[in-house]
Design a protein around this motif. Structure first.
Motif, PDB file in Angstrom:
ATOM      1  N   TYR A 122      65.877   0.811  -4.984  1.00  0.00           N
ATOM      2  CA  TYR A 122      66.743   1.306  -3.921  1.00  0.00           C
ATOM      3  C   TYR A 122      67.832   2.226  -4.463  1.00  0.00           C
ATOM      4  O   TYR A 122      68.223   3.181  -3.796  1.00  0.00           O
ATOM      5  CB  TYR A 122      67.355   0.150  -3.135  1.00  0.00           C
ATOM      6  CG  TYR A 122      66.387  -0.442  -2.152  1.00  0.00           C
ATOM      7  CD1 TYR A 122      66.151   0.160  -0.928  1.00  0.00           C
ATOM      8  CD2 TYR A 122      65.685  -1.604  -2.444  1.00  0.00           C
ATOM      9  CE1 TYR A 122      65.252  -0.362  -0.026  1.00  0.00           C
ATOM     10  CE2 TYR A 122      64.784  -2.144  -1.543  1.00  0.00           C
ATOM     11  CZ  TYR A 122      64.567  -1.515  -0.337  1.00  0.00           C
ATOM     12  OH  TYR A 122      63.669  -2.042   0.556  1.00  0.00           O
TER      13      TYR A 122
ATOM     14  N   LEU B  84      71.817   7.930   7.564  1.00  0.00           N
ATOM     15  CA  LEU B  84      71.505   6.703   8.293  1.00  0.00           C
ATOM     16  C   LEU B  84      70.710   5.741   7.411  1.00  0.00           C
ATOM     17  O   LEU B  84      70.987   4.538   7.385  1.00  0.00           O
ATOM     18  CB  LEU B  84      70.722   7.020   9.568  1.00  0.00           C
ATOM     19  CG  LEU B  84      70.247   5.825  10.383  1.00  0.00           C
ATOM     20  CD1 LEU B  84      71.423   4.972  10.867  1.00  0.00           C
ATOM     21  CD2 LEU B  84      69.408   6.300  11.567  1.00  0.00           C
TER      22      LEU B  84
ATOM     23  N   ARG C 287      73.034   4.074   4.817  1.00  0.00           N
ATOM     24  CA  ARG C 287      73.829   2.995   5.412  1.00  0.00           C
ATOM     25  C   ARG C 287      72.955   1.783   5.738  1.00  0.00           C
ATOM     26  O   ARG C 287      73.372   0.636   5.559  1.00  0.00           O
ATOM     27  CB  ARG C 287      74.559   3.506   6.655  1.00  0.00           C
ATOM     28  CG  ARG C 287      75.678   4.479   6.325  1.00  0.00           C
ATOM     29  CD  ARG C 287      76.545   4.821   7.531  1.00  0.00           C
ATOM     30  NE  ARG C 287      75.789   5.411   8.626  1.00  0.00           N
ATOM     31  CZ  ARG C 287      75.547   6.713   8.769  1.00  0.00           C
ATOM     32  NH1 ARG C 287      76.005   7.578   7.889  1.00  0.00           N
ATOM     33  NH2 ARG C 287      74.858   7.162   9.804  1.00  0.00           N
ATOM     34  N   SER C 288      71.740   2.032   6.197  1.00  0.00           N
ATOM     35  CA  SER C 288      70.832   0.939   6.556  1.00  0.00           C
ATOM     36  C   SER C 288      70.383   0.156   5.333  1.00  0.00           C
ATOM     37  O   SER C 288      70.283  -1.080   5.385  1.00  0.00           O
ATOM     38  CB  SER C 288      69.618   1.493   7.303  1.00  0.00           C
ATOM     39  OG  SER C 288      70.031   2.105   8.515  1.00  0.00           O
TER      40      SER C 288
ATOM     41  N   LYS D 293      72.105  -0.139   2.559  1.00  0.00           N
ATOM     42  CA  LYS D 293      73.284  -0.875   2.083  1.00  0.00           C
ATOM     43  C   LYS D 293      73.489  -2.180   2.845  1.00  0.00           C
ATOM     44  O   LYS D 293      73.903  -3.171   2.268  1.00  0.00           O
ATOM     45  CB  LYS D 293      74.537  -0.007   2.185  1.00  0.00           C
ATOM     46  CG  LYS D 293      74.639   1.017   1.096  1.00  0.00           C
ATOM     47  CD  LYS D 293      75.961   1.743   1.190  1.00  0.00           C
ATOM     48  CE  LYS D 293      76.153   2.619  -0.022  1.00  0.00           C
ATOM     49  NZ  LYS D 293      77.487   3.212  -0.051  1.00  0.00           N
ATOM     50  N   ARG D 294      73.214  -2.165   4.146  1.00  0.00           N
ATOM     51  CA  ARG D 294      73.422  -3.386   4.925  1.00  0.00           C
ATOM     52  C   ARG D 294      72.137  -4.209   5.078  1.00  0.00           C
ATOM     53  O   ARG D 294      72.081  -5.166   5.829  1.00  0.00           O
ATOM     54  CB  ARG D 294      74.048  -3.073   6.278  1.00  0.00           C
ATOM     55  CG  ARG D 294      73.196  -2.312   7.238  1.00  0.00           C
ATOM     56  CD  ARG D 294      73.891  -2.173   8.599  1.00  0.00           C
ATOM     57  NE  ARG D 294      73.124  -1.333   9.454  1.00  0.00           N
ATOM     58  CZ  ARG D 294      73.323  -0.034   9.644  1.00  0.00           C
ATOM     59  NH1 ARG D 294      74.325   0.566   9.048  1.00  0.00           N
ATOM     60  NH2 ARG D 294      72.536   0.667  10.433  1.00  0.00           N
ATOM     61  N   GLN D 295      71.093  -3.801   4.349  1.00  0.00           N
ATOM     62  CA  GLN D 295      69.802  -4.493   4.351  1.00  0.00           C
ATOM     63  C   GLN D 295      69.251  -4.656   5.768  1.00  0.00           C
ATOM     64  O   GLN D 295      68.787  -5.727   6.170  1.00  0.00           O
ATOM     65  CB  GLN D 295      69.918  -5.828   3.630  1.00  0.00           C
ATOM     66  CG  GLN D 295      70.328  -5.665   2.189  1.00  0.00           C
ATOM     67  CD  GLN D 295      70.535  -6.976   1.461  1.00  0.00           C
ATOM     68  OE1 GLN D 295      70.751  -8.012   2.075  1.00  0.00           O
ATOM     69  NE2 GLN D 295      70.455  -6.930   0.153  1.00  0.00           N
ATOM     70  N   SER D 296      69.295  -3.570   6.502  1.00  0.00           N
ATOM     71  CA  SER D 296      68.821  -3.551   7.882  1.00  0.00           C
ATOM     72  C   SER D 296      67.316  -3.788   7.958  1.00  0.00           C
ATOM     73  O   SER D 296      66.551  -3.346   7.096  1.00  0.00           O
ATOM     74  CB  SER D 296      69.147  -2.190   8.517  1.00  0.00           C
ATOM     75  OG  SER D 296      68.528  -2.061   9.770  1.00  0.00           O
ATOM     76  N   ALA D 297      66.909  -4.438   9.025  1.00  0.00           N
ATOM     77  CA  ALA D 297      65.481  -4.647   9.282  1.00  0.00           C
ATOM     78  C   ALA D 297      64.786  -3.325   9.629  1.00  0.00           C
ATOM     79  O   ALA D 297      63.558  -3.240   9.620  1.00  0.00           O
ATOM     80  CB  ALA D 297      65.300  -5.637  10.432  1.00  0.00           C
ATOM     81  N   LEU D 298      65.559  -2.289   9.904  1.00  0.00           N
ATOM     82  CA  LEU D 298      65.001  -0.987  10.272  1.00  0.00           C
ATOM     83  C   LEU D 298      64.602  -0.131   9.076  1.00  0.00           C
ATOM     84  O   LEU D 298      64.009   0.927   9.251  1.00  0.00           O
ATOM     85  CB  LEU D 298      66.010  -0.204  11.123  1.00  0.00           C
ATOM     86  CG  LEU D 298      66.378  -0.817  12.461  1.00  0.00           C
ATOM     87  CD1 LEU D 298      67.454   0.011  13.139  1.00  0.00           C
ATOM     88  CD2 LEU D 298      65.155  -0.951  13.346  1.00  0.00           C
ATOM     89  N   VAL D 299      64.915  -0.565   7.870  1.00  0.00           N
ATOM     90  CA  VAL D 299      64.652   0.254   6.683  1.00  0.00           C
ATOM     91  C   VAL D 299      63.191   0.720   6.602  1.00  0.00           C
ATOM     92  O   VAL D 299      62.950   1.907   6.363  1.00  0.00           O
ATOM     93  CB  VAL D 299      65.119  -0.454   5.390  1.00  0.00           C
ATOM     94  CG1 VAL D 299      64.588   0.255   4.142  1.00  0.00           C
ATOM     95  CG2 VAL D 299      66.645  -0.524   5.359  1.00  0.00           C
TER      96      VAL D 299
ATOM     97  N   LEU E 247      62.753   3.516   9.048  1.00  0.00           N
ATOM     98  CA  LEU E 247      63.578   4.666   8.674  1.00  0.00           C
ATOM     99  C   LEU E 247      63.012   5.389   7.460  1.00  0.00           C
ATOM    100  O   LEU E 247      63.147   6.616   7.359  1.00  0.00           O
ATOM    101  CB  LEU E 247      65.022   4.229   8.435  1.00  0.00           C
ATOM    102  CG  LEU E 247      65.777   3.784   9.689  1.00  0.00           C
ATOM    103  CD1 LEU E 247      67.138   3.216   9.304  1.00  0.00           C
ATOM    104  CD2 LEU E 247      65.915   4.926  10.681  1.00  0.00           C
TER     105      LEU E 247
END
Length: 113
Positions: A5, A51, A54-55, A57-63, A66
């Protein structure tokens, strides 16, 4: 966040900055109307890169989604910028291709886990 990452984030950041630089330079060109698609795609590319940063970094489920979107937009932007001989467009195209490749590589690595 693991090393894969970090490498992606560096390419995303570089692509976002290079794309913004390209869009800004195109907006000041005397041929701005001919560069409208380049401007829009460069701006879209910069936004999706930021985007995704930022995603991640916050370990978003959208990675995962994206990553796919970022790869797609980077490819479109690279193809468009490659059509123009301006140095900033050529630099943007190169940065977009590197970013696209980084997205693809991370998707492959994630799929193998």
């Amino acid at each position: 966040m693991d090393e894969r990452y970090h490498a992606l984030m560096e390419k995303l950041w570089h692509c976002a900055l290079t794309s913004e630089k390209c869009a800004t330079a195109c907006l000041t060109s005397e041929h701005v109307s001919e560069l409208a698609t380049c401007i829009r795609l460069s701006q879209d590319c910069a936004e999706i890169c930021m985007l995704l940063i930022r995603s991640v970094k916050r370990q978003s489920a959208l990675v995962p989604l994206l990553l796919t979107l970022c790869d797609f937009i980077c490819q479109l932007c690279a193809e468009e910028c490659e059509k123009h001989e301006e140095d900033h467009c050529q630099q943007c195209s190169a940065a977009c291709l590197l970013c696209s490749q980084a997205c693809i590589e991370l998707q492959r690595a994630e799929a193998q886990q």
